[in-house]
Design a protein around this motif. Structure first.
Motif, PDB file in Angstrom:
ATOM      1  N   GLU A   1       0.830  -1.201   0.000  1.00  0.00           N
ATOM      2  CA  GLU A   1       0.000   0.000   0.000  1.00  0.00           C
ATOM      3  C   GLU A   1       0.871   1.260   0.000  1.00  0.00           C
ATOM      4  O   GLU A   1       0.575   2.231  -0.699  1.00  0.00           O
ATOM      5  N   LEU A   2       1.944   1.223   0.778  1.00  0.00           N
ATOM      6  CA  LEU A   2       2.870   2.364   0.797  1.00  0.00           C
ATOM      7  C   LEU A   2       3.470   2.575  -0.593  1.00  0.00           C
ATOM      8  O   LEU A   2       3.494   3.702  -1.101  1.00  0.00           O
ATOM      9  N   ILE A   3       3.900   1.467  -1.214  1.00  0.00           N
ATOM     10  CA  ILE A   3       4.492   1.555  -2.559  1.00  0.00           C
ATOM     11  C   ILE A   3       3.460   2.095  -3.549  1.00  0.00           C
ATOM     12  O   ILE A   3       3.758   2.954  -4.371  1.00  0.00           O
ATOM     13  N   ARG A   4       2.229   1.622  -3.446  1.00  0.00           N
ATOM     14  CA  ARG A   4       1.163   2.093  -4.357  1.00  0.00           C
ATOM     15  C   ARG A   4       0.960   3.597  -4.236  1.00  0.00           C
ATOM     16  O   ARG A   4       0.920   4.319  -5.225  1.00  0.00           O
ATOM     17  N   ARG A   5       0.890   4.071  -3.001  1.00  0.00           N
ATOM     18  CA  ARG A   5       0.660   5.511  -2.790  1.00  0.00           C
ATOM     19  C   ARG A   5       1.849   6.346  -3.260  1.00  0.00           C
ATOM     20  O   ARG A   5       1.678   7.434  -3.821  1.00  0.00           O
TER      21      ARG A   5
ATOM     22  N   GLU B   1      16.109  -0.617  -1.337  1.00  0.00           N
ATOM     23  CA  GLU B   1      14.724  -0.673  -1.834  1.00  0.00           C
ATOM     24  C   GLU B   1      13.808  -1.086  -0.708  1.00  0.00           C
ATOM     25  O   GLU B   1      14.220  -1.849   0.179  1.00  0.00           O
ATOM     26  N   ILE B   2      12.554  -0.585  -0.730  1.00  0.00           N
ATOM     27  CA  ILE B   2      11.576  -1.247   0.124  1.00  0.00           C
ATOM     28  C   ILE B   2      10.955  -2.360  -0.717  1.00  0.00           C
ATOM     29  O   ILE B   2      10.674  -2.180  -1.898  1.00  0.00           O
ATOM     30  N   VAL B   3      10.775  -3.516  -0.097  1.00  0.00           N
ATOM     31  CA  VAL B   3      10.330  -4.705  -0.825  1.00  0.00           C
ATOM     32  C   VAL B   3       9.146  -5.303  -0.069  1.00  0.00           C
ATOM     33  O   VAL B   3       9.217  -5.508   1.145  1.00  0.00           O
ATOM     34  N   SER B   4       8.060  -5.579  -0.799  1.00  0.00           N
ATOM     35  CA  SER B   4       6.908  -6.205  -0.136  1.00  0.00           C
ATOM     36  C   SER B   4       7.061  -7.722  -0.188  1.00  0.00           C
ATOM     37  O   SER B   4       7.876  -8.242  -0.957  1.00  0.00           O
TER      38      SER B   4
ATOM     39  N   GLY C   1       5.133  -9.667  -1.527  1.00  0.00           N
ATOM     40  CA  GLY C   1       4.767 -10.076  -2.881  1.00  0.00           C
ATOM     41  C   GLY C   1       5.786  -9.617  -3.911  1.00  0.00           C
ATOM     42  O   GLY C   1       5.526  -9.641  -5.104  1.00  0.00           O
ATOM     43  N   ASP C   2       6.945  -9.132  -3.433  1.00  0.00           N
ATOM     44  CA  ASP C   2       8.097  -8.710  -4.247  1.00  0.00           C
ATOM     45  C   ASP C   2       7.859  -7.458  -5.079  1.00  0.00           C
ATOM     46  O   ASP C   2       8.427  -7.291  -6.154  1.00  0.00           O
ATOM     47  N   GLN C   3       7.037  -6.565  -4.609  1.00  0.00           N
ATOM     48  CA  GLN C   3       6.995  -5.232  -5.208  1.00  0.00           C
ATOM     49  C   GLN C   3       8.137  -4.426  -4.614  1.00  0.00           C
ATOM     50  O   GLN C   3       8.454  -4.574  -3.438  1.00  0.00           O
ATOM     51  N   ARG C   4       8.747  -3.572  -5.441  1.00  0.00           N
ATOM     52  CA  ARG C   4       9.947  -2.858  -4.975  1.00  0.00           C
ATOM     53  C   ARG C   4       9.892  -1.377  -5.303  1.00  0.00           C
ATOM     54  O   ARG C   4       9.301  -0.978  -6.294  1.00  0.00           O
TER      55      ARG C   4
ATOM     56  N   VAL D   1       8.020   6.525   4.687  1.00  0.00           N
ATOM     57  CA  VAL D   1       8.822   5.831   5.699  1.00  0.00           C
ATOM     58  C   VAL D   1       8.215   4.447   5.911  1.00  0.00           C
ATOM     59  O   VAL D   1       7.034   4.327   6.228  1.00  0.00           O
ATOM     60  N   ASP D   2       9.040   3.409   5.725  1.00  0.00           N
ATOM     61  CA  ASP D   2       8.541   2.046   5.960  1.00  0.00           C
ATOM     62  C   ASP D   2       9.090   1.532   7.290  1.00  0.00           C
ATOM     63  O   ASP D   2      10.127   1.994   7.762  1.00  0.00           O
ATOM     64  N   GLU D   3       8.390   0.593   7.899  1.00  0.00           N
ATOM     65  CA  GLU D   3       8.829  -0.055   9.140  1.00  0.00           C
ATOM     66  C   GLU D   3       9.038   0.930  10.289  1.00  0.00           C
ATOM     67  O   GLU D   3      10.106   0.974  10.907  1.00  0.00           O
TER      68      GLU D   3
END
Ligand code: ADP
Ligand code: ZN
Length: 202
Positions: free
Chosen positions: A25-29, A55-58, A60-63, A88-90
């Protein structure tokens, strides 16, 4: 009369257990912000060394490319003043310092998007998420699928034996569990002060 269109900052939160799609969701936004031609910077904590360094990686391997920081303060040091959107992730790896930094950034007109765990391996509110939720303009709670029963899962079940608050790991070390299937280490009944029948009174 001139229309005033200054930058308005805000804080947007995506929180939930592991595997619930926070990073996705973060990557999508953040991708959408890029499509809108906004200047975006993304930060992840150095502690999170699970997949890629930059990279931030989900799951499901989105990057998405990101910069590594050793603490919340370093976000300010690495921030380009022209940046409009800060991801900001995590958040749970940053601790309480992230609260002030996120507020300062939003007050200065930045759109701050933060993803992180809302509860820890014992099901307790996980710093700094409770305070961030109070300060945020927008909150999204994501749920995973319980690996025991398939119901919506709000808990992160630790599968390895450790009492440390932070143990970095993913599949194999953690799994999503619903409220009913979650086992936070100590049997729940023993935490409650229920009356216990005497053995020889039955
Ligand atoms: P988070 O950032 O919340 O840990 P991610 O965005 O990294 O979550 O990963 C979400 C993806 O993980 C899902 O789209 C799905 O492909 C995968 N996944 C693995 N296990 C589960 C689960 N138990 N429930 C939901 N999704 C899962
Ligand atoms: Zn369940």
């Amino acid at each position: 009369m001139e229309l005033v269109t200054g930058n308005i900052g805000w804080i947007e939160i995506v929180c939930g257990p592991m595997f619930s799609g926070k990073s996705e969701e973060l990557i999508r936004r953040l991708r959408r912000a890029r499509i809108a031609r906004k200047r975006v910077q993304v930060f992840k904590p150095a502690l999170d060394n699970r997949y890629a360094h930059d990279e931030i990686v989900s799951h499901g391997d989105q990057r998405l490319p990101s910069e590594v920081v050793n603490g919340a303060q370093e976000i300010l040091q690495k921030l380009d003043w022209r940046t409009q959107v800060v991801g900001v992730d995590e958040s749970n790896f940053f601790g309480p310092d992230l609260v002030d930094i996120a507020s300062q950034l939003a007050d200065s007109g930045k759109q701050v998007l933060i993803a992180g765990l809302d509860t820890d391996y014992l099901g307790r509110p996980f710093t700094p998420m409770p305070e961030l939720l109070c300060l945020a303009e927008s909150i999204t709670k994501t749920l995973a699928i319980c690996m025991r029963c398939g119901n919506p899962a709000k808990h992160t079940q630790r599968l390895v034996d450790s009492n440390d608050l932070i143990v970095v790991g993913a599949t194999g070390m953690y799994e999503a569990r619903c409220r009913r299937c979650f086992e936070p280490g100590i049997p729940k009944q023993e935490l409650m002060d229920f009356a216990k029948p005497q053995r020889n009174s039955m």
